[in-house]
Write a protein that holds these residues in place. Sequence first.
Motif, mmCIF file in Angstrom:
data_model
loop_
_atom_site.group_PDB
_atom_site.id
_atom_site.type_symbol
_atom_site.label_atom_id
_atom_site.label_comp_id
_atom_site.label_asym_id
_atom_site.label_seq_id
_atom_site.Cartn_x
_atom_site.Cartn_y
_atom_site.Cartn_z
ATOM 1 N N ALA A 114 0.863 -1.180 0.000
ATOM 2 C CA ALA A 114 0.000 0.000 0.000
ATOM 3 C C ALA A 114 0.900 1.230 0.000
ATOM 4 O O ALA A 114 1.969 1.215 0.606
ATOM 5 N N ALA A 115 0.483 2.266 -0.688
ATOM 6 C CA ALA A 115 1.296 3.475 -0.786
ATOM 7 C C ALA A 115 1.293 4.238 0.540
ATOM 8 O O ALA A 115 0.247 4.405 1.173
ATOM 9 N N VAL A 116 2.468 4.696 0.943
ATOM 10 C CA VAL A 116 2.637 5.485 2.165
ATOM 11 C C VAL A 116 2.080 6.898 1.945
ATOM 12 O O VAL A 116 2.286 7.473 0.874
ATOM 13 N N PRO A 117 1.378 7.476 2.939
ATOM 14 C CA PRO A 117 0.987 6.870 4.205
ATOM 15 C C PRO A 117 -0.237 5.984 4.013
ATOM 16 O O PRO A 117 -1.174 6.358 3.315
ATOM 17 N N TYR A 118 -0.213 4.830 4.632
ATOM 18 C CA TYR A 118 -1.303 3.869 4.471
ATOM 19 C C TYR A 118 -2.017 3.650 5.806
ATOM 20 O O TYR A 118 -1.515 4.010 6.877
ATOM 21 N N TYR A 119 -3.196 3.066 5.714
ATOM 22 C CA TYR A 119 -3.968 2.702 6.895
ATOM 23 C C TYR A 119 -3.160 1.691 7.699
ATOM 24 O O TYR A 119 -2.829 0.612 7.201
ATOM 25 N N SER A 120 -2.837 2.035 8.939
ATOM 26 C CA SER A 120 -1.907 1.222 9.732
ATOM 27 C C SER A 120 -2.394 -0.204 9.938
ATOM 28 O O SER A 120 -1.589 -1.132 10.057
ATOM 29 N N THR A 121 -3.709 -0.402 9.938
ATOM 30 C CA THR A 121 -4.245 -1.739 10.183
ATOM 31 C C THR A 121 -3.950 -2.706 9.039
ATOM 32 O O THR A 121 -3.947 -3.927 9.239
ATOM 33 N N TYR A 122 -3.714 -2.187 7.829
ATOM 34 C CA TYR A 122 -3.372 -3.087 6.724
ATOM 35 C C TYR A 122 -2.138 -3.926 7.063
ATOM 36 O O TYR A 122 -2.111 -5.139 6.840
ATOM 37 N N GLU A 123 -1.108 -3.278 7.551
ATOM 38 C CA GLU A 123 0.116 -3.997 7.912
ATOM 39 C C GLU A 123 -0.164 -4.993 9.028
ATOM 40 O O GLU A 123 0.321 -6.136 8.990
ATOM 41 N N GLU A 124 -0.958 -4.589 10.000
ATOM 42 C CA GLU A 124 -1.278 -5.476 11.111
ATOM 43 C C GLU A 124 -2.087 -6.680 10.645
ATOM 44 O O GLU A 124 -1.828 -7.817 11.065
ATOM 45 N N GLU A 125 -3.058 -6.450 9.788
ATOM 46 C CA GLU A 125 -3.885 -7.544 9.288
ATOM 47 C C GLU A 125 -3.085 -8.529 8.440
ATOM 48 O O GLU A 125 -3.283 -9.746 8.525
ATOM 49 N N ALA A 126 -2.182 -7.990 7.622
ATOM 50 C CA ALA A 126 -1.407 -8.850 6.725
ATOM 51 C C ALA A 126 -0.327 -9.628 7.464
ATOM 52 O O ALA A 126 0.149 -10.662 6.971
ATOM 53 N N ALA A 140 3.989 0.706 -1.563
ATOM 54 C CA ALA A 140 3.777 0.374 -2.974
ATOM 55 C C ALA A 140 4.691 1.176 -3.889
ATOM 56 O O ALA A 140 5.063 0.710 -4.975
ATOM 57 N N ARG A 141 5.081 2.367 -3.461
ATOM 58 C CA ARG A 141 5.904 3.228 -4.321
ATOM 59 C C ARG A 141 7.328 2.695 -4.480
ATOM 60 O O ARG A 141 7.995 3.006 -5.478
ATOM 61 N N THR A 142 7.820 1.965 -3.520
ATOM 62 C CA THR A 142 9.180 1.429 -3.606
ATOM 63 C C THR A 142 9.196 -0.067 -3.885
ATOM 64 O O THR A 142 10.262 -0.675 -3.947
ATOM 65 N N PHE A 143 8.029 -0.663 -4.086
ATOM 66 C CA PHE A 143 7.928 -2.106 -4.308
ATOM 67 C C PHE A 143 8.445 -2.471 -5.699
ATOM 68 O O PHE A 143 7.963 -1.963 -6.710
ATOM 69 N N ASN A 144 9.420 -3.343 -5.772
ATOM 70 C CA ASN A 144 9.965 -3.773 -7.064
ATOM 71 C C ASN A 144 10.190 -5.276 -7.129
ATOM 72 O O ASN A 144 10.918 -5.762 -7.992
#
Length: 382
Positions: A114-126, A140-144
């Motif tokens: 997810a692109a920064v800044p992202y909903y903090s719960t996404y990281e927790e859920e994943a 997502a912006r630095t994901f390669n």
Amino acid sequence: MKISSSDATKPVINLDQGDPTALQEYWMSTKMKERCVVVIPGWELMSYFSDKTNVCWFLQQDLAEAIKALHCEIGNAATEERYIVVGNGSSQLCQAALFALSSLSEDKPLSIVAAVPYYSTYEEEASYVQSQLYKWEGDARTFNKPGPYIEMVTSPNNPDGTIREPVVNRGGKVIYDFAYYWPHYTPITHRQDHDIMLFTFSKIAGHAGSRIGWALVKDIEVAKKMVQYLTINSIGVSKESQIRATVILNELTKSCRIKSESFFEYGNEKVKSRWESLRWVVDKTGDTFTLPDYPLAFCNFFGKSSSTYPAFAWLGCNEDKDLESLLKEKYVLTRGGERCGSDKKYVRVNMLGPNKDFEDFLNRLLTIKYPNCFEGIPCFEP
């Protein structure tokens, strides 16, 4: 507006959580009190099942119809040729969607971004269950990283209120979270039409305690997998909550046709007023704090140009300070930017809390710049 402050003797203000109680006043009005009463006889709703022939077998048909009617009235999302999957809030539906998309993929684990800044719960859920189906990979912006992926897109974004589109764009799957794509928060510029779209009852009407959310899903196999997850996780969704949500959503739809009763007119004015107050305070502190600027856009629902008034404020500090800690010294709890993949000089502030909490927050924010303000003495009076 008069603002004064003395925070040392005041209780802690919790603006970390997104509890939307500011919208309660609308539902306490005489008309809404009478219209939104729900009575359920003791013998009703006893079965697990609502419709065994439906992909989402625990979805109440009346709720499905109410969801379609509201989206049609607002014009914010396509419901045709979609499967509606109801969940215990959109958080559970997000997890169900991650499970569905990753379990249907040949490659595992899938990268979640997810692109920064992202909903903090996404990281927790994943990350919480340490699943072998998917793995959190951050911004997502630095994901390669090569291979399939799932991108979470929240629009308007939580925490900074910006309108978002996918960033990676390499043919991966996208889960769209439209929790805040409603006219009291942002202009409805077009009808969203995507494979997976999440919505939540909590942020539309303020009824967070009912724990109702829904997904609009194009692919039947994805919908089936989501239902499988929900079945294993909670054996469906409370019918009592669904019945209450049905009544409230139907009232929302009806209110759209009478401007004096319109919930979205009320909600827009409420949130707009709070943003104007916060911007006034930030302006009075000079260059101490920052807030995002949002462009005007034509809202198809209101029939006029308007700005975005997010449910959260992405408050920044111009100096290189830990803003979360700085506000905590003033007994104000916020969500630090680092939890959203960003910088410690930013915090997420709930804009939908009780009136007194919001007013006290403004007071305490001023004392960071003007520590000599005293209780009962207005610091400024615009």
